[in-house]
Design a protein around this motif. Sequence first.
Motif, PDB file in Angstrom:
ATOM      1  N   ASN A   1       1.011  -1.346   0.055  1.00 15.02           N
ATOM      2  CA  ASN A   1      -0.365   0.300   0.028  1.00 15.02           C
ATOM      3  C   ASN A   1       0.882   0.831   0.085  1.00 15.02           C
TER       4      ASN A   1
ATOM      5  N   CYS B   1      -8.683  -3.904   3.627  1.00 16.88           N
ATOM      6  CA  CYS B   1      -8.876  -2.837   3.199  1.00 16.88           C
ATOM      7  C   CYS B   1     -10.328  -2.551   2.932  1.00 16.88           C
TER       8      CYS B   1
ATOM      9  N   LEU C   1      -1.159   6.384   0.044  1.00 17.42           N
ATOM     10  CA  LEU C   1      -1.840   5.886   0.321  1.00 17.42           C
ATOM     11  C   LEU C   1      -2.868   5.123  -0.792  1.00 17.42           C
TER      12      LEU C   1
ATOM     13  N   HIS D   1      -4.231   3.076  -2.505  1.00 19.74           N
ATOM     14  CA  HIS D   1      -5.177   1.706  -3.124  1.00 19.74           C
ATOM     15  C   HIS D   1      -5.401   1.183  -1.686  1.00 19.74           C
TER      16      HIS D   1
END
Length: 426
Positions: A189, A298, A335, A337
Amino acid sequence: MTDRIDTICVQGGYRPGNGEPRQIPIVQSTTFKYDTSEDMGKLFDLEAQGYFYSRLQNPTCDAVAAKIAALEGGTMGMLTSSGQAANFYAVFNIASCGDHVVASNSIYGGTYNLFSVTMKKMGIEFTFVSPDCTEEELNAAFRPNTKAVFGETIANPALTVLDIEKFAAAAHIHGVPLIVDNTFATPVNCRPLAWGADIVTHSTTKYMDGHAAALGGCVVDGGRFDWMAHKDKFPGLTTPDESYHGVIYAEKFGREGAFINKATAQLMRDFGAMASPQNAFLLNLGLESLHVRMARHCENAQAVAEFLAGHPKVAWVRYSGLPGDPYHALAEKYLPHGSCGVVSFAVKGGRTAAEAFMKHLRLGAIATHVADARTCCLHPASSTHRQMNDRELEAAGVPADMVRLSVGLESREDLIEDLAQALAAL
Ligand SMILES: *Cc1c(COP(=O)(O)O)cnc(C)c1O
């Protein structure tokens, strides 16, 4: 090889030759055999590459360290027995008695203790600054004897996001490297070296292992910091090491290799917090699926954070993926993604409500851990931060009502149902 993270996760660090094991072999040996004393002497003099004793180096550990170095875009890495050891080595490799380090105050509690209590006893002073400080405030923290700057990409458990470029710029103006603990983001990430950091550390115990199976740490050098340009600040790298026949690490190994070779030759030799080959093997199994797991952690955490944010019994939620989060803008930059699977929040009713809520969870277990496949949660005020009163907790960014939820890889529908029934039971 490729620079694509997914392929490095699966195949980095180890290239078997014809007829050799497809999986990294576990070299379960403390020692290595040589034909002559001269051969071994060359290794002790750092004149030849090779293995002689697994407290310093072991082929299994080296292969996995090379994979993590490649994931971070660094030149060299070393495994350690824990994340604590990794952060200690990274700082102690360039700072010693009489030196000073600037650190973000939003960092893991264990690292805060290491710096503010144990390393202070060794004569190293730390100045803690808010990760949100202005450039002026940050610059004002430096002293002539400052040797490094330290921060966490995503802080555990405060979930602040570090402005890596701001911290790197300040470090470089003052001629010192930026060390970033990238445990929560992982290189999937965020790659701090690409944003100007010089050295990256990990507690591999968390997402990299990912299964709560093996404790470990890693230090990766970006290989760019010019130690020789700041010769007087870093005598350990730029003047002869009498414990190694006068080797000058920055000359012998260059920018690419000086930092890790010194850490191995001196710190691993003298402190010995080495990873075991067995644990390195387990870590590598985790790394092979890190890119797949991080995406799912995530996605699940985002869904859970959105559910909690919309629930009437929830007082507040912190997750940088939520548009209203104070770190949303920094997360979009560093970050893009996704951040990590950890969400912190509070149920209305404070400390007692937090404890009651956690008792009702069925899938989410109470554990002093984060970042493995199984969802777990912790109430810091009644466990890890138990010694602090409510005012001290507030000051540490860990309020008394905070629940730290590490969202795992289960079905997100099941996780949300579990949270919903625990909230309903209050
Ligand atoms: C857990 C953790 C550490 C310490 O790692 P151990 O492997 O438990 O020694 C350091 N930094 C961060 C950000 C962590 O989450």
